[in-house]
Motif scaffolding. Structure first.
Motif, PDB file in Angstrom:
ATOM      1  N   THR A  63       0.835  -1.212   0.000  1.00 32.72           N
ATOM      2  CA  THR A  63       0.000   0.000   0.000  1.00 32.72           C
ATOM      3  C   THR A  63       0.866   1.256   0.000  1.00 32.72           C
ATOM      4  OG1 THR A  63      -0.070  -0.055   2.421  1.00 32.72           O
ATOM      5  CG2 THR A  63      -1.958  -1.008   1.283  1.00 32.72           C
ATOM      6  N   ILE A  64       0.311   2.314  -0.544  1.00 30.02           N
ATOM      7  CA  ILE A  64       0.900   3.649  -0.402  1.00 30.02           C
ATOM      8  C   ILE A  64       0.316   4.189   0.906  1.00 30.02           C
ATOM      9  CG2 ILE A  64      -0.909   4.558  -1.939  1.00 30.02           C
ATOM     10  CD1 ILE A  64       0.870   6.809  -2.769  1.00 30.02           C
ATOM     11  N   SER A  65       1.163   4.731   1.770  1.00 31.66           N
ATOM     12  CA  SER A  65       0.713   5.132   3.109  1.00 31.66           C
ATOM     13  C   SER A  65      -0.291   6.281   3.053  1.00 31.66           C
ATOM     14  CB  SER A  65       1.907   5.556   3.961  1.00 31.66           C
ATOM     15  OG  SER A  65       2.904   4.571   3.932  1.00 31.66           O
ATOM     16  N   GLU A  87      15.738   5.716   1.909  1.00 32.43           N
ATOM     17  CA  GLU A  87      14.387   5.221   2.204  1.00 32.43           C
ATOM     18  C   GLU A  87      14.369   3.706   1.983  1.00 32.43           C
ATOM     19  OE1 GLU A  87       9.763   5.976   0.849  1.00 32.43           O
ATOM     20  OE2 GLU A  87      11.253   5.742  -0.726  1.00 32.43           O
ATOM     21  N   ILE A  88      13.771   2.968   2.919  1.00 34.00           N
ATOM     22  CA  ILE A  88      13.582   1.531   2.725  1.00 34.00           C
ATOM     23  C   ILE A  88      12.100   1.296   2.466  1.00 34.00           C
ATOM     24  CG2 ILE A  88      13.921  -0.781   3.689  1.00 34.00           C
ATOM     25  CD1 ILE A  88      16.518   0.924   3.353  1.00 34.00           C
ATOM     26  N   GLY A  89      11.773   0.771   1.281  1.00 31.61           N
ATOM     27  CA  GLY A  89      10.373   0.551   0.893  1.00 31.61           C
ATOM     28  C   GLY A  89       9.903   1.631  -0.063  1.00 31.61           C
ATOM     29  N   THR A 108      16.600   4.959  -2.557  1.00 29.80           N
ATOM     30  CA  THR A 108      15.445   4.223  -2.066  1.00 29.80           C
ATOM     31  C   THR A 108      15.507   2.782  -2.546  1.00 29.80           C
ATOM     32  OG1 THR A 108      13.006   4.178  -1.989  1.00 29.80           O
ATOM     33  CG2 THR A 108      13.981   5.165  -3.955  1.00 29.80           C
ATOM     34  N   VAL A 109      15.217   1.850  -1.624  1.00 26.55           N
ATOM     35  CA  VAL A 109      15.357   0.426  -1.911  1.00 26.55           C
ATOM     36  C   VAL A 109      13.995  -0.248  -1.855  1.00 26.55           C
ATOM     37  CG1 VAL A 109      16.575  -1.721  -1.319  1.00 26.55           C
ATOM     38  CG2 VAL A 109      17.603   0.492  -0.744  1.00 26.55           C
ATOM     39  N   GLU A 110      13.668  -1.045  -2.876  1.00 25.27           N
ATOM     40  CA  GLU A 110      12.395  -1.767  -2.934  1.00 25.27           C
ATOM     41  C   GLU A 110      12.647  -3.250  -3.187  1.00 25.27           C
ATOM     42  OE1 GLU A 110       9.102  -1.271  -2.305  1.00 25.27           O
ATOM     43  OE2 GLU A 110       8.954  -3.372  -2.887  1.00 25.27           O
ATOM     44  N   TYR A 111      11.939  -4.079  -2.418  1.00 25.89           N
ATOM     45  CA  TYR A 111      12.083  -5.530  -2.463  1.00 25.89           C
ATOM     46  C   TYR A 111      11.437  -6.133  -3.715  1.00 25.89           C
ATOM     47  CZ  TYR A 111      12.515  -9.999   0.048  1.00 25.89           C
ATOM     48  OH  TYR A 111      12.876 -11.248   0.471  1.00 25.89           O
ATOM     49  N   VAL A 135      16.682  -2.157  -6.442  1.00 22.99           N
ATOM     50  CA  VAL A 135      15.889  -3.340  -6.119  1.00 22.99           C
ATOM     51  C   VAL A 135      16.725  -4.198  -5.190  1.00 22.99           C
ATOM     52  CG1 VAL A 135      14.803  -5.438  -7.031  1.00 22.99           C
ATOM     53  CG2 VAL A 135      14.758  -3.319  -8.365  1.00 22.99           C
ATOM     54  N   GLY A 136      16.115  -4.655  -4.101  1.00 20.88           N
ATOM     55  CA  GLY A 136      16.860  -5.544  -3.207  1.00 20.88           C
ATOM     56  C   GLY A 136      16.280  -5.551  -1.814  1.00 20.88           C
ATOM     57  N   ASP A 137      17.014  -6.201  -0.904  1.00 18.98           N
ATOM     58  CA  ASP A 137      16.611  -6.281   0.493  1.00 18.98           C
ATOM     59  C   ASP A 137      17.201  -5.094   1.246  1.00 18.98           C
ATOM     60  OD1 ASP A 137      16.030  -6.881   3.070  1.00 18.98           O
ATOM     61  OD2 ASP A 137      17.340  -8.641   3.208  1.00 18.98           O
ATOM     62  N   GLY A 138      16.352  -4.151   1.558  1.00 16.66           N
ATOM     63  CA  GLY A 138      16.808  -2.943   2.266  1.00 16.66           C
ATOM     64  C   GLY A 138      16.854  -3.111   3.773  1.00 16.66           C
ATOM     65  N   ARG A 211      10.275  -7.365   4.785  1.00  6.77           N
ATOM     66  CA  ARG A 211      10.744  -8.700   4.453  1.00  6.77           C
ATOM     67  C   ARG A 211      12.270  -8.711   4.479  1.00  6.77           C
ATOM     68  NH1 ARG A 211       7.337 -11.171  -0.245  1.00  6.77           N
ATOM     69  NH2 ARG A 211       6.766  -9.192  -1.167  1.00  6.77           N
ATOM     70  N   GLY A 212      12.849  -9.852   4.131  1.00  5.23           N
ATOM     71  CA  GLY A 212      14.309  -9.916   4.034  1.00  5.23           C
ATOM     72  C   GLY A 212      14.993 -10.324   5.324  1.00  5.23           C
ATOM     73  N   LYS A 213      16.304 -10.175   5.322  1.00  7.28           N
ATOM     74  CA  LYS A 213      17.180 -10.690   6.384  1.00  7.28           C
ATOM     75  C   LYS A 213      16.785 -10.219   7.791  1.00  7.28           C
ATOM     76  CE  LYS A 213      22.047 -11.067   7.546  1.00  7.28           C
ATOM     77  NZ  LYS A 213      23.300 -10.326   7.489  1.00  7.28           N
TER      78      LYS A 213
END
Ligand code: SAH
Length: 217
Positions: A63-65, A87-89, A108-111, A135-138, A211-213
């Motif tokens: 969702t967009i907040s 920014e993460i997400g 900014t990083v997006e999964y 793109v990746g695990d932020g 999500r992610g580590k």
């Protein structure tokens, strides 16, 4: 032409009737909100959905907040024009677009690759050049461009990841929703010059899980 006018009126109403009335006073944050058309970040571009104070689905279960929450977080982030922000997400890219008006550079990083691609396109169409989408695990931050003056996380974490804190500069601020059972608590982490951390609970909120580590598996 008509659509253009309608969106500006609806955006102004949202800012005056909700965002300002609920206590957002930061002039730079309000100017940023006025400069970015939120409907461009929502699949389908529905104006009523875009300019109501609600989170909106953007696909892939994300969702967009809610606009008030976005404005509140940006006010608390205390961004200055020379800052480099992480920014993460990325999600829709809306928050990153607002950050582009407040900071010098935004990383900014997006999964989810599809969301990152869509966000990149909207940002490009708007002529925004100081947002860099990855793109990746932020959940472990983005070491490549660290340290950052400010870090903002827009998904909820099980706890504050130490790697994010380590990528924050001295005098830096990290905002992150942390899951506390039935709700998330928006936390503000201030890193002082001596490396000491101060952590404030700002308000309960609801974000999609990280999500992610260092997220939820
Ligand atoms: N800031 C966004 C809202 C994003 S919703 C906006 O303005 O639209 C939260 C986003 O965080 C989702 O898109 C989700 O895919 C992403 N996310 C979840 N875990 C992540 C992780 N570990 N790394 C990067 N992005 C993550």
């Amino acid at each position: 032409m008509r659509k253009e006018k309608d969106y500006r009126e609806l955006l102004e109403e949202l800012i005056k009737e909700t965002i300002e009335k609920r206590g957002i006073k930061d002039k730079r944050v309000l100017a940023a909100l006025r400069s970015i058309p939120r409907h461009l970040f929502i699949p389908g571009g529905d104006l009523v959905l875009a300019y109501s104070d609600h989170p909106v689905p953007i696909g892939y279960g994300q969702t967009i907040s809610q606009p008030y929450m976005v404005a509140y977080m940006l006010q608390e982030l205390e961004v200055e024009p020379e800052h480099r922000v992480l920014e993460i997400g990325t999600g829709s890219g809306y928050n990153a677009a607002l950050l582009s008006k407040l900071a010098k550079e935004v990383y900014t990083v997006e999964y989810i690759p599809e969301l990152a691609e869509r966000a990149k396109k909207v940002l490009k169409d708007l002529g925004i050049e100081n947002v860099h989408v990855f793109v990746g695990d932020g959940s472990s931050g983005l070491l490549e461009y660290a340290p950052y003056d400010r870090i903002i996380v827009t998904c909820s974490a099980p706890e504050i990841p130490g790697t994010l804190v380590s990528q924050l500069k001295e005098d830096g601020i990290l905002l992150i929703p942390v899951n506390e059972g039935y709700y998330d608590m928006l936390k503000k982490v201030v890193k002082h010059r001596d490396g000491k951390l101060e952590i404030y609970d700002l308000m309960p909120c609801a974000f999609v899980p990280m999500r992610g580590k260092h997220g939820f598996t």
